[in-house]
Design a protein around this motif. Structure first.
Motif: not given
Length: 388
Positions: A231-241, A307-315
């Motif tokens: 799960m390490g890579f997925k964890t890293a991706m979660k914090v990138l935005d 992001r604070d409103a819960g939207e996905s903001v990766a892009t």
């Protein structure tokens, strides 16, 4: 917890005074000595800067992304080395634990990270692994109730000072790509863990990076973040935005400071009998800088609110990071040009800030990586619209 408006404004004003009264006057000393004075570090701890994003239950301030960005706009006005010291605690050095850590891991480490007692460091990059983060070669092989780590991490921010490393390592050598990568919380000082000499860098003196080397380093199985392999890579991706918005906010702050320096020089420096600020060709650079910094600020604030409103903001985070990091580079370059010969002289700080700004286009995903993310998202959206 969201701050009320008055508390938020007071906090921003406090940080602004700290930057003006303590950080800006110390910039030349930090650049010359490649070290942040201990007294300033202690003051940063007292202000809670090491725990901006860590939940209140663990001793942090628990700020929302919008609130964090508001503070980083201010901190970003100072030389980037100051922010770099606590940024790993606020971002990639702690958020893996905040998001995916076990209750025991959170209780063990987050209070000490929030206070600044522990400096967190994120160990992903390797000698042959940079943008292709899924190709991690460092291994972590299970041996009873432990894992044995072997490999080298490169250009690791705050590694010389770190008390805790978030390490990405391959727990399943047979599994290629990101699926075989796990995340570990590894304490400094373990046998088999060593750090290389601090690198001499183009800019950002006072912020230290070096190699982190694992040679049959035995870590307890309890160090596996979340207690789940792969799960390490997925964890890293979660914090990138979050990290990319933080970097974008820092770029905005630095650009706004550089514009102040640029305009202070332009209205006082005279040529041909008048201030150079009155020359139209320079005014184009002033206006472009102001408009671009304003656009970057608006992007950060919009993405942070979403992001604070819960939207996905990766892009959106990629857009903000790409635009803001490129923008501050242009502003820093214009500042050198406006200063003319003085811009090449260390006393005026223009050359130092030009070199400091360059790194923002590289870490937390290069400009080219952000462009790829944005373009792939756009293509996927187009295919969805067309039913392809």
């Amino acid at each position: 917890m969201t701050l009320d408006l008055e508390t938020r404004e007071q906090l921003v004003a406090t940080i602004r005074r700290f930057v003006d009264e303590r950080l800006l006057p110390a910039e030349a000393e930090v650049a010359e000595s490649d070290s942040i004075p201990d007294l300033i570090v202690e003051e940063m701890k007292e202000l809670g800067l090491f725990g901006l994003s860590i939940p209140e239950e663990f001793g942090g301030l628990g700020l929302t992304m919008s609130e964090e960005a508001a503070l980083i706009f201010e901190i970003g006005r100072a030389a980037p080395a100051f922010r770099s010291l606590f940024a790993t605690n606020v971002g990639i050095g702690s958020q893996g634990l905040v998001i995916d850590g076990t209750p025991e891991q959170k209780a063990q480490y987050l209070p000490r990270i929030a206070s600044g007692e522990l400096i967190g460091s994120f160990a992903l990059t390797e000698p042959d692994v940079g943008s292709d983060a899924g190709s991690v070669r460092t291994t972590a092989l299970r041996d009873g109730d432990s894992y044995i780590l072997n490999g080298t991490k490169r250009y690791i921010t705050n590694a010389p000072l770190a008390g805790l490393f978030t390490v990405m390592a391959r727990t399943d050598p047979a599994q290629k790509g990101a699926q075989g990568v796990s995340a570990f919380a590894v304490e400094a000082g373990l046998p088999g863990l060593s750090t290389g000499r601090p690198e001499k860098k183009m800019g950002q003196q006072g912020a230290h990076v070096c190699d982190v080397i694992f040679e049959n380093c035995r870590v307890p199985a309890s160090a596996l973040i979340g207690g789940v392999e792969g799960m390490g890579f997925k964890t890293a991706m979660k914090v990138l935005d979050k990290g990319r918005l933080h970097i974008a906010a820092a770029c905005v702050g630095l650009a706004e400071r550089i514009m102040d320096d640029m305009m202070d020089y332009a209205v006082t420096r005279k040529q041909f009998g008048k201030p150079i600020a009155d020359f139209q060709m320079l005014q184009v650079m002033f206006a472009d800088s102001r408009a671009e910094a304003y656009a970057a600020r608006a992007m950060v604030e919009d993405a942070a609110r979403r992001r604070d409103a819960g939207e996905s903001v990766a892009t959106l985070a990629s857009c903000a990071k790409m635009f803001a990091s490129e923008m501050v580079g242009r502003v820093a370059d214009r500042n050198v040009q406006v200063h003319g010969g003085a811009g090449y002289i260390r006393e005026y700080r223009a050359e130092q800030l030009f070199r400091d700004a360059r790194l923002f286009r590289i870490y937390e995903g290069t400009t080219q990586i952000q462009q790829g993310i944005i373009a792939r998202t756009m293509a996927a959206e187009a295919r969805a619209r067309l039913g392809l």
